[in-house]
Motif scaffolding. Structure first.
Motif, PDB file in Angstrom:
ATOM      1  N   TRP A   3      24.134 -23.549 -27.850  1.00 50.90           N
ATOM      2  CA  TRP A   3      25.036 -23.570 -29.168  1.00 50.90           C
ATOM      3  C   TRP A   3      25.412 -24.948 -29.405  1.00 50.90           C
ATOM      4  O   TRP A   3      26.210 -25.351 -30.490  1.00 50.90           O
ATOM      5  CB  TRP A   3      26.157 -22.739 -29.069  1.00 50.90           C
ATOM      6  CG  TRP A   3      25.711 -21.222 -28.912  1.00 50.90           C
ATOM      7  CD1 TRP A   3      25.521 -20.565 -27.614  1.00 50.90           C
ATOM      8  CD2 TRP A   3      25.515 -20.301 -30.038  1.00 50.90           C
ATOM      9  NE1 TRP A   3      25.376 -19.320 -27.983  1.00 50.90           N
ATOM     10  CE2 TRP A   3      25.360 -19.046 -29.172  1.00 50.90           C
ATOM     11  CE3 TRP A   3      25.629 -20.505 -31.321  1.00 50.90           C
ATOM     12  CZ2 TRP A   3      24.915 -18.088 -30.096  1.00 50.90           C
ATOM     13  CZ3 TRP A   3      25.346 -19.400 -32.309  1.00 50.90           C
ATOM     14  CH2 TRP A   3      25.184 -18.113 -31.536  1.00 50.90           C
ATOM     15  N   TRP A  23      23.262 -18.523 -41.953  1.00 49.23           N
ATOM     16  CA  TRP A  23      24.643 -18.889 -41.211  1.00 49.23           C
ATOM     17  C   TRP A  23      25.700 -18.722 -42.222  1.00 49.23           C
ATOM     18  O   TRP A  23      25.730 -19.452 -43.394  1.00 49.23           O
ATOM     19  CB  TRP A  23      24.832 -19.806 -40.441  1.00 49.23           C
ATOM     20  CG  TRP A  23      25.885 -20.100 -39.792  1.00 49.23           C
ATOM     21  CD1 TRP A  23      27.183 -20.471 -39.881  1.00 49.23           C
ATOM     22  CD2 TRP A  23      26.178 -19.470 -38.252  1.00 49.23           C
ATOM     23  NE1 TRP A  23      28.159 -20.484 -38.731  1.00 49.23           N
ATOM     24  CE2 TRP A  23      27.366 -19.578 -37.808  1.00 49.23           C
ATOM     25  CE3 TRP A  23      25.485 -18.828 -37.353  1.00 49.23           C
ATOM     26  CZ2 TRP A  23      27.967 -18.989 -36.615  1.00 49.23           C
ATOM     27  CZ3 TRP A  23      25.858 -18.120 -36.119  1.00 49.23           C
ATOM     28  CH2 TRP A  23      27.005 -18.416 -35.592  1.00 49.23           C
ATOM     29  N   TRP A  25      28.457 -20.031 -43.598  1.00 47.97           N
ATOM     30  CA  TRP A  25      29.374 -21.267 -43.697  1.00 47.97           C
ATOM     31  C   TRP A  25      30.135 -21.267 -44.723  1.00 47.97           C
ATOM     32  O   TRP A  25      31.329 -21.782 -44.684  1.00 47.97           O
ATOM     33  CB  TRP A  25      28.479 -22.444 -43.774  1.00 47.97           C
ATOM     34  CG  TRP A  25      27.466 -22.847 -44.910  1.00 47.97           C
ATOM     35  CD1 TRP A  25      26.197 -22.032 -44.973  1.00 47.97           C
ATOM     36  CD2 TRP A  25      28.018 -22.985 -46.234  1.00 47.97           C
ATOM     37  NE1 TRP A  25      25.767 -22.374 -46.291  1.00 47.97           N
ATOM     38  CE2 TRP A  25      26.871 -22.756 -47.170  1.00 47.97           C
ATOM     39  CE3 TRP A  25      28.924 -23.805 -46.987  1.00 47.97           C
ATOM     40  CZ2 TRP A  25      26.645 -23.355 -48.569  1.00 47.97           C
ATOM     41  CZ3 TRP A  25      29.036 -23.991 -48.088  1.00 47.97           C
ATOM     42  CH2 TRP A  25      28.108 -23.877 -48.963  1.00 47.97           C
ATOM     43  N   ILE A  29      32.877 -20.123 -41.026  1.00 48.54           N
ATOM     44  CA  ILE A  29      32.613 -19.812 -39.589  1.00 48.54           C
ATOM     45  C   ILE A  29      31.827 -20.945 -38.938  1.00 48.54           C
ATOM     46  O   ILE A  29      30.698 -21.444 -39.259  1.00 48.54           O
ATOM     47  CB  ILE A  29      31.826 -18.604 -39.408  1.00 48.54           C
ATOM     48  CG1 ILE A  29      32.492 -17.501 -40.077  1.00 48.54           C
ATOM     49  CG2 ILE A  29      31.390 -18.450 -38.013  1.00 48.54           C
ATOM     50  CD1 ILE A  29      31.810 -16.164 -40.021  1.00 48.54           C
ATOM     51  N   PRO A  30      32.216 -21.846 -37.927  1.00 49.60           N
ATOM     52  CA  PRO A  30      31.488 -22.847 -37.600  1.00 49.60           C
ATOM     53  C   PRO A  30      30.498 -22.536 -36.537  1.00 49.60           C
ATOM     54  O   PRO A  30      30.513 -21.395 -35.985  1.00 49.60           O
ATOM     55  CB  PRO A  30      32.607 -23.693 -36.730  1.00 49.60           C
ATOM     56  CG  PRO A  30      33.505 -22.809 -36.232  1.00 49.60           C
ATOM     57  CD  PRO A  30      33.685 -21.717 -37.273  1.00 49.60           C
ATOM     58  N   PHE A  31      29.481 -23.301 -36.437  1.00 46.51           N
ATOM     59  CA  PHE A  31      28.287 -22.982 -35.554  1.00 46.51           C
ATOM     60  C   PHE A  31      28.592 -23.536 -34.196  1.00 46.51           C
ATOM     61  O   PHE A  31      28.564 -24.832 -34.039  1.00 46.51           O
ATOM     62  CB  PHE A  31      27.016 -23.560 -35.915  1.00 46.51           C
ATOM     63  CG  PHE A  31      25.763 -23.019 -35.243  1.00 46.51           C
ATOM     64  CD1 PHE A  31      25.176 -22.147 -35.115  1.00 46.51           C
ATOM     65  CD2 PHE A  31      25.394 -24.406 -34.204  1.00 46.51           C
ATOM     66  CE1 PHE A  31      24.007 -21.617 -34.518  1.00 46.51           C
ATOM     67  CE2 PHE A  31      24.077 -24.026 -33.285  1.00 46.51           C
ATOM     68  CZ  PHE A  31      23.566 -22.945 -33.576  1.00 46.51           C
ATOM     69  N   THR A  32      29.069 -22.395 -33.429  1.00 42.38           N
ATOM     70  CA  THR A  32      29.265 -23.007 -31.815  1.00 42.38           C
ATOM     71  C   THR A  32      29.284 -21.610 -31.097  1.00 42.38           C
ATOM     72  O   THR A  32      28.823 -20.740 -31.505  1.00 42.38           O
ATOM     73  CB  THR A  32      31.037 -23.343 -31.957  1.00 42.38           C
ATOM     74  OG1 THR A  32      31.184 -23.869 -30.612  1.00 42.38           O
ATOM     75  CG2 THR A  32      31.843 -22.528 -32.465  1.00 42.38           C
ATOM     76  N   ASN A  33      29.468 -21.610 -29.862  1.00 43.82           N
ATOM     77  CA  ASN A  33      29.518 -20.723 -28.983  1.00 43.82           C
ATOM     78  C   ASN A  33      30.220 -19.445 -29.422  1.00 43.82           C
ATOM     79  O   ASN A  33      31.383 -19.746 -30.130  1.00 43.82           O
ATOM     80  CB  ASN A  33      29.725 -20.947 -27.606  1.00 43.82           C
ATOM     81  CG  ASN A  33      29.485 -20.055 -26.372  1.00 43.82           C
ATOM     82  OD1 ASN A  33      29.389 -18.997 -26.662  1.00 43.82           O
ATOM     83  ND2 ASN A  33      29.723 -20.671 -25.231  1.00 43.82           N
ATOM     84  N   LEU A  34      29.700 -18.328 -29.377  1.00 42.93           N
ATOM     85  CA  LEU A  34      30.399 -17.215 -29.817  1.00 42.93           C
ATOM     86  C   LEU A  34      31.776 -16.964 -29.331  1.00 42.93           C
ATOM     87  O   LEU A  34      32.785 -16.227 -29.876  1.00 42.93           O
ATOM     88  CB  LEU A  34      29.593 -15.886 -29.975  1.00 42.93           C
ATOM     89  CG  LEU A  34      28.319 -15.968 -30.738  1.00 42.93           C
ATOM     90  CD1 LEU A  34      27.462 -14.691 -30.365  1.00 42.93           C
ATOM     91  CD2 LEU A  34      28.533 -16.153 -32.074  1.00 42.93           C
ATOM     92  N   SER A  36      34.041 -19.242 -28.777  1.00 40.30           N
ATOM     93  CA  SER A  36      34.861 -20.219 -29.045  1.00 40.30           C
ATOM     94  C   SER A  36      35.011 -20.228 -30.538  1.00 40.30           C
ATOM     95  O   SER A  36      35.758 -20.971 -31.053  1.00 40.30           O
ATOM     96  CB  SER A  36      33.922 -21.555 -28.950  1.00 40.30           C
ATOM     97  OG  SER A  36      33.985 -21.972 -27.205  1.00 40.30           O
ATOM     98  N   ILE A  37      34.376 -19.303 -31.237  1.00 42.98           N
ATOM     99  CA  ILE A  37      34.586 -18.870 -32.652  1.00 42.98           C
ATOM    100  C   ILE A  37      36.158 -18.478 -33.160  1.00 42.98           C
ATOM    101  O   ILE A  37      36.265 -17.443 -32.640  1.00 42.98           O
ATOM    102  CB  ILE A  37      33.573 -17.999 -33.228  1.00 42.98           C
ATOM    103  CG1 ILE A  37      32.208 -18.723 -33.153  1.00 42.98           C
ATOM    104  CG2 ILE A  37      33.965 -17.747 -34.859  1.00 42.98           C
ATOM    105  CD1 ILE A  37      31.258 -18.015 -33.799  1.00 42.98           C
ATOM    106  N   THR A  43      35.539 -12.137 -37.432  1.00 40.52           N
ATOM    107  CA  THR A  43      34.852 -13.066 -37.405  1.00 40.52           C
ATOM    108  C   THR A  43      33.156 -12.466 -36.868  1.00 40.52           C
ATOM    109  O   THR A  43      32.136 -12.776 -37.296  1.00 40.52           O
ATOM    110  CB  THR A  43      35.096 -14.463 -36.926  1.00 40.52           C
ATOM    111  OG1 THR A  43      36.222 -14.876 -37.694  1.00 40.52           O
ATOM    112  CG2 THR A  43      34.205 -15.407 -37.219  1.00 40.52           C
TER     113      THR A  43
END
Length: 143
Positions: A3, A23, A25, A29-34, A36-37, A43
């Motif tokens: 991620w 995705w 956006w 919703i940021p592109f990061t580890n699920l 850490s969202i 979400t």
């Protein structure tokens, strides 16, 4: 799947030769580890629904996208498109002297007063076509 930006670019796009498309956006919703969202279960449910509907999916990456992932990992991340810097082909656009005073030669050894400060260039370094109005024409000296 990794991620981080470099992990995604090199692991998924370069090695796996795929990209993640769709995705959400627009839903911030940021592109990061699920894990850490921010936003919790709603979400994650939004992402799961997008996956089940086929909005969020993997597609084969083109050779240009794989090359871009090697050079600039941020450019291939899913989500909001990153701001791209000016291309290198524009080269140096001169010095940054917009509305700055130029340094004058010192004339004190000759017992003369110093000259007044002069303002530097006042036109922008680069004039784009989008900066021109519809009624303006580009004229050159060669016409």
């Amino acid at each position: 799947m990794r991620w981080t930006r470099k992990g995604y670019a090199f692991g998924v796009v370069c090695r796996g030769r795929h990209k993640l498309v769709g995705w959400p956006w627009y839903a911030n919703i940021p592109f990061t580890n699920l894990s850490s969202i921010p936003g919790g279960q709603p979400t994650i449910r939004c992402l799961l629904l997008a996956w089940k509907l086929g909005i969020l999916r993997f597609e084969p990456a083109t050779e240009d996208e794989i090359d871009l992932a090697r050079r600039n990992p941020d450019a291939v991340l899913p989500g909001a498109p990153p701001l791209q810097p000016a291309p290198f082909c524009w080269g140096s656009l001169g010095t940054n002297q917009m509305r700055k005073a130029k340094k004058n030669g010192v004339s004190l050894p000759l017992k003369k007063p110093l000259r007044g400060k002069r303002v530097g260039p006042i036109s922008p370094k680069l004039v784009l076509d989008s900066d021109m109005g519809e009624d303006e024409e580009v004229c050159s000296d060669n016409d």
